[in-house]
Scaffold this active site. Structure first.
Site, PDB file in Angstrom:
ATOM      1  N   HIS A 121      -1.222   7.041  -4.141  1.00  0.00           N
ATOM      2  CA  HIS A 121      -1.841   6.898  -2.736  1.00  0.00           C
ATOM      3  C   HIS A 121      -3.476   6.350  -3.086  1.00  0.00           C
ATOM      4  O   HIS A 121      -3.677   5.381  -1.957  1.00  0.00           O
ATOM      5  CB  HIS A 121      -2.095   7.956  -1.735  1.00  0.00           C
ATOM      6  CG  HIS A 121      -3.164   8.893  -2.219  1.00  0.00           C
ATOM      7  ND1 HIS A 121      -3.129  10.110  -2.585  1.00  0.00           N
ATOM      8  CD2 HIS A 121      -4.623   8.777  -1.884  1.00  0.00           C
ATOM      9  CE1 HIS A 121      -4.393  10.798  -2.787  1.00  0.00           C
ATOM     10  NE2 HIS A 121      -5.354  10.015  -2.366  1.00  0.00           N
ATOM     11  N   ASP A 151       3.006  12.041  -6.227  1.00  0.00           N
ATOM     12  CA  ASP A 151       1.862  11.448  -5.752  1.00  0.00           C
ATOM     13  C   ASP A 151       1.115  10.956  -7.290  1.00  0.00           C
ATOM     14  O   ASP A 151      -0.078  11.059  -7.180  1.00  0.00           O
ATOM     15  CB  ASP A 151       0.942  11.962  -4.774  1.00  0.00           C
ATOM     16  CG  ASP A 151      -0.251  11.248  -4.161  1.00  0.00           C
ATOM     17  OD1 ASP A 151      -0.109   9.877  -4.263  1.00  0.00           O
ATOM     18  OD2 ASP A 151      -1.389  11.629  -3.921  1.00  0.00           O
ATOM     19  N   SER A 225      -9.775  11.313  -5.309  1.00  0.00           N
ATOM     20  CA  SER A 225      -8.383  11.498  -5.611  1.00  0.00           C
ATOM     21  C   SER A 225      -7.892  10.946  -6.722  1.00  0.00           C
ATOM     22  O   SER A 225      -8.475   9.907  -7.249  1.00  0.00           O
ATOM     23  CB  SER A 225      -7.503  10.602  -4.307  1.00  0.00           C
ATOM     24  OG  SER A 225      -7.577  11.440  -3.284  1.00  0.00           O
TER      25      SER A 225
END
Length: 493
Positions: A121, A151, A225
């Protein structure tokens, strides 16, 4: 309301984590317990890892669509020409493409090849990806491969000299309470180090079919992230991915993809540019306490096979709807959600031993795994049947009106020709069947793992279960499209 966010997209605010060590007091006449202490300080560890952690900036061109309504002015008004010109220009400018930028984190796992790992992402739909290093170096990156199910994304840069890299550790050895350290790029503040512990293991946050997250209280925020979660030896045991927060900032509940899951995906993305997961070819559902009781199981465990894909590996090996998968390739299957991960992690083409519970007996089957089908396969409808006209038989049982499955019933409820069994023509309000969401148009295929072809067959099977002092009857139901599910119904006296 508490929300789940990917760390890249969090709102403002920083959470504080308070850490305390309680030391037990000595008892008279007994030795003092040994207190386990965390690291007093970690500068040497952090200093050796900072250069391998990177900031990832992305840019994407999007077309802004903005339409400003024209104010209503009288026809011929002196303002009409002014507003026409002004708003036409504003709407035209608003339609021009614009650049959107975002930030995330990542880490180098191969300094010689320039391989960088991050979250999917972080770089999804990006036109440009720039990897920013701790010494100020900026390198453009290409995407080697991505996996939306876990992911994970793997990037490649072209360094002039070998990069500092880090290595994976074994997340399976991590215990709740073990100390961990996160390094990343929260809110664009590169090279930020936070510490905490492993708060929980095997977390399912409903983000994908292979959820198995490590939970940590090390502060993770927007921009973290894709960054690494380290153990005390400086090995990567997780990839920071998401947090739970009512405000968008860290409150000490963060999640990391365990290295045990990530390593296999990363290897496949590096080699093939895509994942290559094992495929069993079954549709499964949870073994609830009611289902376990109806199957005569001592406890709820394993994965209940609700359907078998035609011409798939499971069908070829002899798996059947109603089987409960207890062990797969030598591993115990504790719950339904564990089986997909076990199958996906197994080599394509490998013959594995699958132990199932079938009608109270354990059966050992040999299955040669295929490759998981990523695309939806269009189902071709089979044509017609030639049923003889006959009197329609009906029964009422457990709040259900049961009937033969006739051509008229197939047309009324849109039931395909290859669906066989006994029709549920109506469901009584407040009945046990309604409680379990059985509805008119469902077709009973089996009762207690025995096929049924008439309403009388269903009644006979339920009466048999009553004589065996069973508390519930396990029905295998099909909808009109042939999709199967198991439903346990309490047997009312």
């Amino acid at each position: 309301m508490v929300s789940l966010f990917s760390a890249k997209f969090l709102g403002r605010g920083l959470g504080a984590v308070a850490l305390a060590v309680a030391v037990g007091a000595s008892l008279v006449g007994a030795p003092a317990p040994v207190a386990a202490h965390g690291p007093d300080s970690i500068p040497d560890l952090a200093e050796g890892l900072l250069d391998a952690v990177v900031n990832i900036s992305t840019a994407q061109t999007v077309k802004a669509q903005r339409s400003v309504p024209l104010p209503q002015v009288p026809e011929g008004s002196p303002f009409q020409e002014f507003f026409d010109e002004f708003f036409n220009r504003q709407n035209k400018d608003g339609d021009q493409p614009r650049r959107v930028q975002s930030l995330g984190s990542g880490f180098v796992i191969d300094g010689n090849e320039g391989i960088v790992v991050t979250n999917n992402h972080v770089i999804e739909d990006a036109d440009e990806i720039t990897v920013n290093f701790n010494d100020g170096t900026k390198l453009e990156a290409e995407v080697l491969g991505t996996d939306t199910k876990t992911d994970i994304a793997v990037l490649k840069v072209k360094p002039q000299t070998p990069l500092k890299d880090v290595h994976f550790g074994d997340s399976e050895t991590m215990r709740v309470g073990d100390w961990v350290m996160a390094i990343g790029n929260p809110f664009g503040l590169g090279g930020t180090v936070t510490t905490g512990i492993v708060s929980a293991r095997n977390r399912d946050i409903n983000s994908g079919p292979y959820d198995n997250y490590l939970q940590t209280d090390a502060s993770i925020n927007r921009g973290n992230s894709g960054g690494p979660l380290f153990n005390q030896e400086g090995e990567v045991i997780g990839i920071n991915t998401a947090i739970i927060s009512p405000s968008g900032g860290s409150i000490g509940i963060g999640f990391a993809i365990p290295s045990h899951t990530a390593m296999r995906v990363i290897d496949q993305l590096r080699q093939f540019g895509e994942t290559r997961r094992g495929w069993l070819g079954v549709r499964i559902q949870e073994v609830t306490d009611e289902i376990a009781e109806s199957l005569g199981m001592a406890k709820s465990e394993g994965a209940l096979v609700a359907g078998v894909t035609e011409d798939g590996p499971a069908e070829a090996a002899g798996l059947q709807p109603g089987d409960v998968v207890l062990r797969f390739d030598g591993q115990v299957v504790p719950t339904m959600r564990d089986l997909p991960r076990m199958v996906a992690d197994t080599t394509i083409g490998k013959e594995v031993e699958v132990v199932v519970l079938r009608k109270g007996e354990e059966v050992i089957l040999k299955v040669t795994l295929g490759r998981l089908e990523e695309a939806e396969v269009a189902e071709s409808a089979e044509s017609s049947t030639n049923e003889q006209a006959a009197p329609v038989r009906k029964e009422t049982l457990l709040g259900m009106e049961l009937s033969d499955l006739t051509d008229e019933a197939r047309a009324k409820f849109s039931i395909e020709a290859d669906v066989k069994g006994v029709l549920v023509a109506n469901v009584e309000d407040g009945s046990v069947a309604q409680e379990k969401r059985v509805q008119a148009g469902d077709v009973i295929v089996e009762v207690a793992q025995e096929p049924v072809a008439s309403p009388a067959d269903v009644v006979d099977q339920v009466e048999k279960l009553k004589k065996e002092d069973r508390k519930s009857a396990l029905l295998l139901l099909s909808n009109g499209r042939g999709e199967l599910r198991f439903v346990p119904l309490r047997i009312e006296e």
